[in-house]
Design a protein around this motif. Structure first.
Motif, PDB file in Angstrom:
ATOM      1  N   THR A  68       0.668  -1.222  -0.143  1.00  0.00           N
ATOM      2  CA  THR A  68      -0.125   0.051  -0.144  1.00  0.00           C
ATOM      3  C   THR A  68       0.944   1.394  -0.171  1.00  0.00           C
ATOM      4  N   GLN A  69       1.970   1.275   0.736  1.00  0.00           N
ATOM      5  CA  GLN A  69       2.786   2.599   0.630  1.00  0.00           C
ATOM      6  C   GLN A  69       3.396   2.734  -0.553  1.00  0.00           C
ATOM      7  N   GLU A 104       0.694   4.331  -2.596  1.00  0.00           N
ATOM      8  CA  GLU A 104       0.396   5.597  -2.122  1.00  0.00           C
ATOM      9  C   GLU A 104       1.500   6.572  -2.739  1.00  0.00           C
ATOM     10  N   ARG A 105       2.871   6.242  -2.765  1.00  0.00           N
ATOM     11  CA  ARG A 105       3.927   6.963  -3.239  1.00  0.00           C
ATOM     12  C   ARG A 105       3.850   7.279  -4.701  1.00  0.00           C
TER      13      ARG A 105
END
Length: 302
Positions: free
Chosen positions: A142-143, A146-147
């Motif tokens: 997920t991170q 998101e980036r």
């Protein structure tokens, strides 16, 4: 007369040479872009939108060894030249985010930035590979996704996840809506939430990454839906899109590209784009990369 052994030898050599040529061609074909032109009918389409073009790209897969970034750049240049009303990018900007995905994100954003610089409103959804998912069982990163989203938004690309926007058109306030749904494999899809903000019977376009999401749309809710994900099957029998590597290994219910006939609820129509990039190996065989332009036309509601 030639002996049977000689005939077998020449036959074997012929087959071997044909295989070698096909392998070589499979590395050349990804650089040969097909531009498809389709007509899409949308109920209650405002008069100001009739005849306007929508461009769709999908599946760059930046980060795969030997990825197809050159063709991606050429496809964006063709959109800039055509100046459609809207550009849609239906996911999988990246291939498989690793520990350092900064260069891959920067490359993906740099590829699409000319669309914004040319004044073409551009929208996107994320795909499974943007979450680092090469299979349904993988854990979504997920991170990393998101980036990517943050960088795309900073460049002027609106990323949609289960939300609706009213599409802009110079000199017109007549509404045409875009419904964007999140990644199916990453469990970020929520069709009901996405449709909540769309007025009943309003004209709309739907953008998804995975064609399987299309089955979730109720009757008359997706007159034009666009998707990617399949890469057109990537390796297939010429002239028979349903006879592809994807069809036999994953038993896909949807044809790998084009209009998916007999799929989804009544009055809904799905177009599956073959995309630009590739998975596993940087090859395509009888399945060229695709840029699609849709010319919008009104359709009477029966």
């Amino acid at each position: 007369m030639k002996s049977i052994a000689q005939k077998l030898k020449y036959t074997a050599l012929g087959i071997a040479n044909a295989i070698i040529l096909l392998v070589i061609w499979s590395f050349i074909e990804p650089r040969m872009l097909n531009v498809e032109n389709e007509t899409a009918e949308i109920p209650n389409l405002p008069a100001s939108w009739s005849g306007k073009q929508i461009a769709q790209l999908t599946d760059f897969q930046i980060g795969l060894w030997g990825d197809n970034r050159g063709t991606a750049r050429r496809s964006v240049a063709k959109i800039v030249e055509a100046k459609p009303a809207i550009a849609l990018i239906s996911g999988d900007f990246l291939y498989h985010p690793g520990e350092n995905i900064t260069p891959e994100i920067e490359t993906a954003v740099d590829i699409v930035r000319p669309l914004v610089e040319a004044g073409i409103p551009t929208y996107a959804v994320l795909g499974n590979h943007d979450y680092g998912m090469s299979s349904k069982k993988a854990t979504p990163k997920t991170q990393e996704a998101e980036r990517l989203e943050i960088k795309l938004e900073a460049a002027g690309i609106k990323v949609l996840e289960n939300e609706v926007v009213q599409l802009p058109l110079s000199g017109s306030n007549e509404p045409l809506y875009l419904v964007g749904v999140g990644s199916l494999w990453a469990s970020r899809d929520n069709v009901d939430k996405a449709l909540d903000s769309v007025p009943d019977s309003s004209p709309r376009i739907v953008m998804i990454h995975n064609p399987d999401t299309f089955e979730q749309f109720p009757v008359n809710s997706a007159p034009l839906a666009v998707a990617g994900h399949t890469h057109g099957g990537q390796v297939r029998v010429p002239g028979l899109p349903q006879w592809s590597w994807l069809r036999f290994t994953q038993k896909d219910k949807v044809y790998a590209d084009g209009w998916a006939k007999g799929f989804g609820e009544p009055s809904n129509r799905l177009y599956v784009n073959r995309g630009i990039g590739m998975s596993i190996a940087p090859i395509r065989l009888f399945c060229r990369p695709e840029l699609t332009f849709f010319t919008l036309q009104p359709e009477e509601v029966s």
